[in-house]
Design an enzyme around this catalytic site. Structure first.
Site, PDB file in Angstrom:
ATOM      1  CD  GLU A   9      -3.008  -0.757   2.355  1.00  0.00           C
ATOM      2  OE1 GLU A   9      -3.162   0.414   2.769  1.00  0.00           O
ATOM      3  OE2 GLU A   9      -3.617  -1.718   2.807  1.00  0.00           O
ATOM      4  CB  CYS A  58       2.261 -12.167 -18.272  1.00  0.00           C
ATOM      5  SG  CYS A  58       3.839 -12.443 -17.417  1.00  0.00           S
TER       6      CYS A  58
END
Length: 340
Positions: free
Chosen positions: A103, A129
């Site tokens: 975060e 990906c």
């Protein structure tokens, strides 16, 4: 194919795609020289990265370069090429696998760096990906719905930590051949950044129309490739077989409607020579229509598709059918068609 797996767009266009690559080149010989004692101990022939994966070199960020700053530069370039001011952007989606912390999102620093307005929605999408195609799909849906006029999808990857950690671990005396090969794919990774700007086709008739595409999930394979900055551990044989099964299933079901075999260019996720040959053989597409960047850049994760598209765009002609094809660990696959 189930309707959940099909997307169609009538008023979305790709306005630009740009990439920024690291200046530092790391050859496969460089990596294998660092692994020399391990290769000798395990009786593995040097040249595996070239011979097996087809990766000659990859890029790594040099001193003073970072994935975030390069991604911001790629975004600025894409906005300039699209003729879109930062103040007009309603959405930023970051799709990178690389993140230095949990975060806040990577997107917030990129939003700030690009000078986007406070009204611009920003968040990360993580799907291995496949993230960049997923990001384009989400942005397209929001443009199509009229919620936003412009979106920028970005990605920045940094392979340095995982490469260093992997090499250090592979030099340990307790690593056997199987252990070495389970981490072989980590040695093919490279770094790079890319960005794409999407907008309304009716406002940009010269843009490249996004027609839609298909997705398919094979989550029974979720344990075949598991990675973090500490390392990426892969069952390469099972992953290739599972990935091919998933791609071919989606491809065959899509063909009656989409007829992609006749497309002019196939921009595939860049993994290795083995992966590329297998996809071409399984789908029957023309090898000459499948450009490759993995020999020079390695596997740049989600950035590999936009990096390859950015390199190919100068050779594309108006009306060309361009298919983006990707597979992400987990497994998921997605295919998206552009009318150039």
């Amino acid at each position: 194919m189930n309707g959940n797996a099909v997307s169609r767009y009538s008023n979305v266009a790709l306005l630009s795609v740009a990439s920024v690559l690291p200046s530092r080149v790391t050859t496969s010989e460089d990596i294998e020289s660092r692994l020399g004692s391990a290769l000798s101990r395990l009786r593995l022939r040097p040249g595996m990265l070239r011979r097996v994966a087809g990766v000659l070199e990859r890029r790594n960020w040099a001193d003073g370069e970072t994935a975030d700053s390069a991604t911001i530069a790629a975004g600025e370039r894409a906005l300039a090429e699209a003729g879109v001011d930062a103040s007009q952007v309603g959405l930023l989606i970051n799709t990178s696998v690389t993140r230095k912390h949990l975060e806040p999102s990577v997107a917030v620093a990129l939003h700030h760096g690009l000078g986007l307005p406070s009204s611009a929605i920003n968040f990360d999408v993580a799907n291995a990906c496949l993230g960049f195609i997923n990001g384009m799909s989400l942005a397209s849906g929001m443009i199509e719905s009229g919620q936003i006029d412009y979106a920028i999808v970005v990605n920045g990857e940094d392979a340095d930590d995982i490469q260093t950690n992997t090499i250090d671990r592979l030099l340990r005396d307790d690593i056997d051949r199987d252990g070495f090969m389970s981490e072989f794919a980590s040695l093919t990774l490279g770094s790079g950044s890319a960005a794409a700007v999407l907008g309304r086709a009716d406002h940009h008739p010269d843009g490249h129309r996004l027609l839609g595409g298909v997705t398919r999930a094979g989550t029974q394979y979720h344990g075949l490739c598991v990675g973090s900055v500490e390392g990426m551990f892969t069952d390469a044989k099972a992953l290739l077989e599972g990935g091919l099964d998933l791609v071919v299933s989606a491809w065959r079901e899509a063909q009656p409607e989409w007829k992609w075999k006749a497309a002019d260019r196939f921009i595939t996720h860049q993994v290795s020579a083995v992966h590329t040959r297998s996809i071409i053989g399984a789908t029957g597409i023309d090898r000459k229509r499948v450009p490759t960047t993995f020999p020079r850049y390695g596997n740049v994760g989600p950035a590999s598709i936009p990096i390859t598209l950015a390199e190919e765009q100068a050779s594309l002609h108006r009306g060309d059918r361009v298919v983006l094809m990707g597979v992400g660990s987990g497994l998921n696959t997605a295919m998206m068609e552009l009318a150039w």
